[in-house]
Design a protein around this motif. Structure first.
Motif, PDB file in Angstrom:
ATOM      1  N   PRO A   1      -5.351   8.136   4.234  1.00 33.40           N
ATOM      2  CA  PRO A   1      -5.532   8.134   2.836  1.00 33.40           C
ATOM      3  C   PRO A   1      -4.938   9.026   2.199  1.00 33.40           C
ATOM      4  O   PRO A   1      -4.525   8.672   0.972  1.00 33.40           O
ATOM      5  CB  PRO A   1      -6.871   8.220   3.026  1.00 33.40           C
ATOM      6  N   ARG A   2      -4.211   9.919   2.512  1.00 31.61           N
ATOM      7  CA  ARG A   2      -3.374  10.846   1.765  1.00 31.61           C
ATOM      8  C   ARG A   2      -1.879  10.697   1.865  1.00 31.61           C
ATOM      9  O   ARG A   2      -1.080  11.596   1.400  1.00 31.61           O
ATOM     10  CB  ARG A   2      -3.669  12.413   2.339  1.00 31.61           C
TER      11      ARG A   2
ATOM     12  N   GLU B   1      -4.900   2.496   4.381  1.00 33.28           N
ATOM     13  CA  GLU B   1      -5.928   3.437   3.588  1.00 33.28           C
ATOM     14  C   GLU B   1      -7.295   4.126   4.300  1.00 33.28           C
ATOM     15  O   GLU B   1      -7.550   5.315   3.778  1.00 33.28           O
ATOM     16  CB  GLU B   1      -6.628   2.364   2.420  1.00 33.28           C
ATOM     17  N   GLN B   2      -7.480   3.655   5.333  1.00 35.22           N
ATOM     18  CA  GLN B   2      -8.339   4.197   6.228  1.00 35.22           C
ATOM     19  C   GLN B   2      -7.725   5.167   7.108  1.00 35.22           C
ATOM     20  O   GLN B   2      -8.103   6.345   7.590  1.00 35.22           O
ATOM     21  CB  GLN B   2      -9.043   3.220   7.208  1.00 35.22           C
TER      22      GLN B   2
ATOM     23  N   PRO C   1     -12.001  -1.284   2.598  1.00 34.81           N
ATOM     24  CA  PRO C   1     -10.938  -2.082   3.538  1.00 34.81           C
ATOM     25  C   PRO C   1     -11.284  -2.923   4.522  1.00 34.81           C
ATOM     26  O   PRO C   1     -10.656  -3.828   5.023  1.00 34.81           O
ATOM     27  CB  PRO C   1     -10.526  -0.565   4.293  1.00 34.81           C
TER      28      PRO C   1
ATOM     29  N   VAL D   1       1.984   4.656   0.998  1.00 33.13           N
ATOM     30  CA  VAL D   1       1.553   5.553   2.302  1.00 33.13           C
ATOM     31  C   VAL D   1       2.880   6.234   2.368  1.00 33.13           C
ATOM     32  O   VAL D   1       3.896   6.280   1.789  1.00 33.13           O
ATOM     33  CB  VAL D   1       1.047   4.852   3.202  1.00 33.13           C
TER      34      VAL D   1
ATOM     35  N   VAL E   1       0.909  -1.085   0.024  1.00 27.63           N
ATOM     36  CA  VAL E   1      -0.016  -0.017   0.043  1.00 27.63           C
ATOM     37  C   VAL E   1       0.755   1.040   0.128  1.00 27.63           C
ATOM     38  O   VAL E   1       1.769   1.362   0.814  1.00 27.63           O
ATOM     39  CB  VAL E   1      -1.044   0.082   1.363  1.00 27.63           C
TER      40      VAL E   1
ATOM     41  N   LEU F   1      -6.342  -6.384  -1.192  1.00 31.62           N
ATOM     42  CA  LEU F   1      -6.676  -5.040  -1.729  1.00 31.62           C
ATOM     43  C   LEU F   1      -6.009  -4.971  -2.932  1.00 31.62           C
ATOM     44  O   LEU F   1      -6.918  -4.140  -3.834  1.00 31.62           O
ATOM     45  CB  LEU F   1      -5.711  -4.083  -0.687  1.00 31.62           C
TER      46      LEU F   1
END
Length: 230
Positions: A175-176, A171-172, A221, A24, A22, A214
């Motif tokens: 998210p940015r 992602e939760q 999620p 991040v 993911v 994912l």
């Protein structure tokens, strides 16, 4: 599925997941706590709010994996600081003990935190009377803002006696992909004065089952988390 304990007790332990696929933020904290959305208190047993200092964070820089990092496991790990506004005890060789009445919370903070983070995982148990009371978020100094993620049954991947294991994809939580240097666990509603215990808080690689779900395009999620259930 709600976790259960006998009356007058609650148990909570957590583990943060880092790495995986993911995309991040890479978090780089500063020397002292920044201006958080919550008050902080001095390390140790405390229920008195304290003031934060200032800090700077570096921008996100890639998605490289990082080695697992333990935050709390029978004691506070080196380089991590115990902050927050909950009445608490950190007994040596045992879970941290919190009272989360009056919307109290606990903060784990590390100066100069670096890493690419994939998910948050933790285990907890609480009296049925607490209901769905816990929320988790990340934090950083300055104007950064992170979602408050409620701990709901859909985020539970397994249960072991009085302990329920929760996984929250980054992602939760982020998210940015913003830099951050602390984790905040707090009560989102009024609860009793029973002790809540935290232990085994760690930054670890993203579980492969969650990464696969994912990557397959799970539409939420929580549904990706459900793919990890035995």
């Amino acid at each position: 599925m709600r976790s259960r304990t006998k009356a007058g007790a609650a148990v909570l332990s957590g583990a943060l997941l880092v790495g995986g696929t993911v995309t991040v933020a890479r978090a780089v904290g500063a020397e002292a706590p920044g201006t958080s959305n919550e008050a902080t208190a001095a390390p140790g047993t405390s229920n008195t709010a304290g003031a934060n200092g200032t800090a700077a964070t570096a921008p996100a820089t890639g998605t490289e994996k990082t080695a697992p990092v333990m935050l709390y496991d029978g004691g506070l790990s080196p380089d991590w600081k115990d902050l927050g506004w909950a009445q608490r005890e950190l007994p040596k060789g045992a879970p941290a003990r919190m009272r989360l009445f009056n919307y109290a919370g606990w903060i784990l903070y590390r100066p100069k935190l670096e890493g690419t983070f994939g998910a948050l995982s933790f285990r907890f148990s609480a009296p049925e009377s607490f209901g769905e009371f816990l929320e988790v978020r990340l934090d950083a100094p300055g104007a950064a803002s992170f979602p408050r993620v409620p701990i709901i049954p859909e985020l539970q991947v397994r249960k072991d006696g009085e302990w329920s294991e929760i996984v929250i994809p980054m992602e939760q939580l982020n998210p940015r992909g913003q830099p951050f240097d602390r984790v905040v666990l707090r009560a989102s509603k009024s609860v009793g004065r029973e002790w809540v215990l935290f232990d085994k808080v760690a930054l670890v690689p993203l579980p492969p089952e969650l990464a696969a779900a994912l990557a397959a395009g799970a539409d939420a999620p929580a549904r990706a988390v459900a793919a990890m259930r035995p």
